[in-house]
Design an enzyme around this catalytic site. Structure first.
Site, PDB file in Angstrom:
ATOM      1  N   ASP A 112      36.942  14.094 -20.789  1.00  0.00           N
ATOM      2  CA  ASP A 112      35.774  14.517 -20.028  1.00  0.00           C
ATOM      3  C   ASP A 112      34.520  14.303 -20.883  1.00  0.00           C
ATOM      4  O   ASP A 112      34.418  14.834 -21.997  1.00  0.00           O
ATOM      5  CB  ASP A 112      35.940  16.006 -19.678  1.00  0.00           C
ATOM      6  CG  ASP A 112      34.868  16.522 -18.737  1.00  0.00           C
ATOM      7  OD1 ASP A 112      33.751  15.957 -18.715  1.00  0.00           O
ATOM      8  OD2 ASP A 112      35.135  17.512 -18.040  1.00  0.00           O
ATOM      9  N   ASP A 134      30.956   9.552  -9.327  1.00  0.00           N
ATOM     10  CA  ASP A 134      31.517  10.151  -8.106  1.00  0.00           C
ATOM     11  C   ASP A 134      30.383  10.801  -7.330  1.00  0.00           C
ATOM     12  O   ASP A 134      29.647  11.626  -7.880  1.00  0.00           O
ATOM     13  CB  ASP A 134      32.571  11.197  -8.482  1.00  0.00           C
ATOM     14  CG  ASP A 134      33.799  10.561  -9.113  1.00  0.00           C
ATOM     15  OD1 ASP A 134      34.432   9.723  -8.459  1.00  0.00           O
ATOM     16  OD2 ASP A 134      34.097  10.884 -10.276  1.00  0.00           O
ATOM     17  N   LYS A 138      29.324  16.144  -0.215  1.00  0.00           N
ATOM     18  CA  LYS A 138      29.169  17.424   0.495  1.00  0.00           C
ATOM     19  C   LYS A 138      28.221  18.324  -0.279  1.00  0.00           C
ATOM     20  O   LYS A 138      28.318  18.428  -1.506  1.00  0.00           O
ATOM     21  CB  LYS A 138      30.524  18.123   0.632  1.00  0.00           C
ATOM     22  CG  LYS A 138      31.463  17.380   1.564  1.00  0.00           C
ATOM     23  CD  LYS A 138      32.731  18.150   1.800  1.00  0.00           C
ATOM     24  CE  LYS A 138      33.617  17.348   2.748  1.00  0.00           C
ATOM     25  NZ  LYS A 138      35.020  17.583   2.525  1.00  0.00           N
ATOM     26  N   ASP A 170      24.986   3.730  -5.183  1.00  0.00           N
ATOM     27  CA  ASP A 170      24.617   3.214  -3.865  1.00  0.00           C
ATOM     28  C   ASP A 170      24.423   4.373  -2.882  1.00  0.00           C
ATOM     29  O   ASP A 170      24.431   4.186  -1.677  1.00  0.00           O
ATOM     30  CB  ASP A 170      25.643   2.197  -3.340  1.00  0.00           C
ATOM     31  CG  ASP A 170      27.057   2.741  -3.345  1.00  0.00           C
ATOM     32  OD1 ASP A 170      27.232   3.965  -3.497  1.00  0.00           O
ATOM     33  OD2 ASP A 170      27.998   1.938  -3.187  1.00  0.00           O
ATOM     34  N   THR A 202      31.458  -4.101  -9.872  1.00  0.00           N
ATOM     35  CA  THR A 202      32.775  -3.475 -10.033  1.00  0.00           C
ATOM     36  C   THR A 202      33.396  -3.230  -8.652  1.00  0.00           C
ATOM     37  O   THR A 202      32.748  -3.411  -7.629  1.00  0.00           O
ATOM     38  CB  THR A 202      32.652  -2.115 -10.757  1.00  0.00           C
ATOM     39  OG1 THR A 202      31.848  -1.250  -9.947  1.00  0.00           O
ATOM     40  CG2 THR A 202      32.064  -2.267 -12.134  1.00  0.00           C
ATOM     41  N   PHE A 204      34.010  -0.487  -7.235  1.00  0.00           N
ATOM     42  CA  PHE A 204      33.281   0.551  -6.492  1.00  0.00           C
ATOM     43  C   PHE A 204      32.025  -0.011  -5.853  1.00  0.00           C
ATOM     44  O   PHE A 204      31.703   0.302  -4.708  1.00  0.00           O
ATOM     45  CB  PHE A 204      32.935   1.730  -7.404  1.00  0.00           C
ATOM     46  CG  PHE A 204      34.119   2.587  -7.690  1.00  0.00           C
ATOM     47  CD1 PHE A 204      34.469   3.620  -6.835  1.00  0.00           C
ATOM     48  CD2 PHE A 204      34.906   2.345  -8.791  1.00  0.00           C
ATOM     49  CE1 PHE A 204      35.582   4.396  -7.075  1.00  0.00           C
ATOM     50  CE2 PHE A 204      36.024   3.111  -9.051  1.00  0.00           C
ATOM     51  CZ  PHE A 204      36.367   4.144  -8.186  1.00  0.00           C
TER      52      PHE A 204
END
Ligand SMILES: C[S@@+](CC[C@H](N)C(=O)[O-])C[C@H]1O[C@@H](n2cnc3c(N)ncnc32)[C@H](O)[C@@H]1O
Length: 228
Positions: A112, A134, A138, A170, A202, A204
């Protein structure tokens, strides 16, 4: 390895995954991890001593599959790159890249980033990259974003004055909230926009493009001494 919250005080910014490495990647991982990794936790380290030179030092947080880390290290042999992710598969991919390209300028950290940055003394690195973090779309999960108000100062403490924090996302809302978090920290100049030519596409990013989203690249230069 399945990672949970690595520290009770830390809010987890990633999605845990349990995926075993296949035989080939498992072998790469076992043979190379000790030679090319830095532990997530421990005493402070001097990155320039780790790489044994005067290289510019970069930390890529959330390197994912590690394609960018490998391609950057190949193209910039005089820069030193530390690539961190909690997921073993990407770490193993980078180890394979180190072997294939005979790279000496990459180290991996399996863990981490919130823990690892504590090992880096203030002002000890030149760049910090957060590419396609990430998104945690929400509203109730916004406190899991990496570039957020209450984490930005600690996360970027290792950046020297003149050092650069880079974000690619994005998700417009991520760019917006990250920008206000960075501005509120009072440590950085206004961001510049634009994709660095070495930032390859990449998986993603490609997925976002397929879904109609373009990347936003932002770069902030640190203007205030760490620990001020
Ligand atoms: C959406 S992926 C993007 C990966 C890569 N940057 C790319 O563009 O393909 C985000 C990555 O960040 C990693 N990540 C999230 N929080 C992290 C943390 N605190 N420390 C290390 N890695 C983290 C996740 O495990 C995931 O692999």
């Amino acid at each position: 390895m399945l990672r949970g919250d690595s520290d009770n005080q830390l809010v987890r910014t990633f999605r845990p995954r349990r995926r075993r490495l296949g035989a080939e990647m498992g072998d790469v991982y076992e043979r190379l991890i000790d030679r090319w990794s830095i532990d997530e936790d421990g005493d402070p380290i001097d990155p320039s001593a780790v790489f044994g030179g005067e290289s510019r030092t970069i930390l890529e947080i959330g390197c994912g599959r590690g394609d960018l880390a490998v391609s950057y290290a190949v193209a910039h042999p005089n820069d030193a790159l530390m690539a961190i992710d909690v997921h073993t598969r990407g770490i193993a991919n980078i180890l394979a890249g180190i072997e294939t390209h005979d790279l000496g300028n990459v180290r991996v950290i399996e863990g981490d980033a919130q823990v690892f940055v504590r090992r880096l003394p203030p002002g000890s690195i030149d760049e910090m990259w957060v590419f396609f973090p990430d998104p945690w779309p929400k509203v109730r999960h916004r406190n899991r974003r990496l570039l957020r108000d209450d984490l930005i100062a600690t996360l970027t403490e290792p950046l020297k004055v003149g050092g650069v924090l880079r974000l690619a996302t994005d998700i417009e809302d991520y760019a917006r909230t990250a920008s206000s978090a960075v501005a509120a920290s009072g440590r950085f100049a206004d961001p510049s926009l634009g994709r660095p030519d070495w930032r390859i596409e990449t998986v993603f990013e490609r997925r976002g493009v397929r879904e109609g989203r373009d990347a936003i690249d932002l770069a902030w230069t640190r203007v205030v001494e760490p620990s001020c």
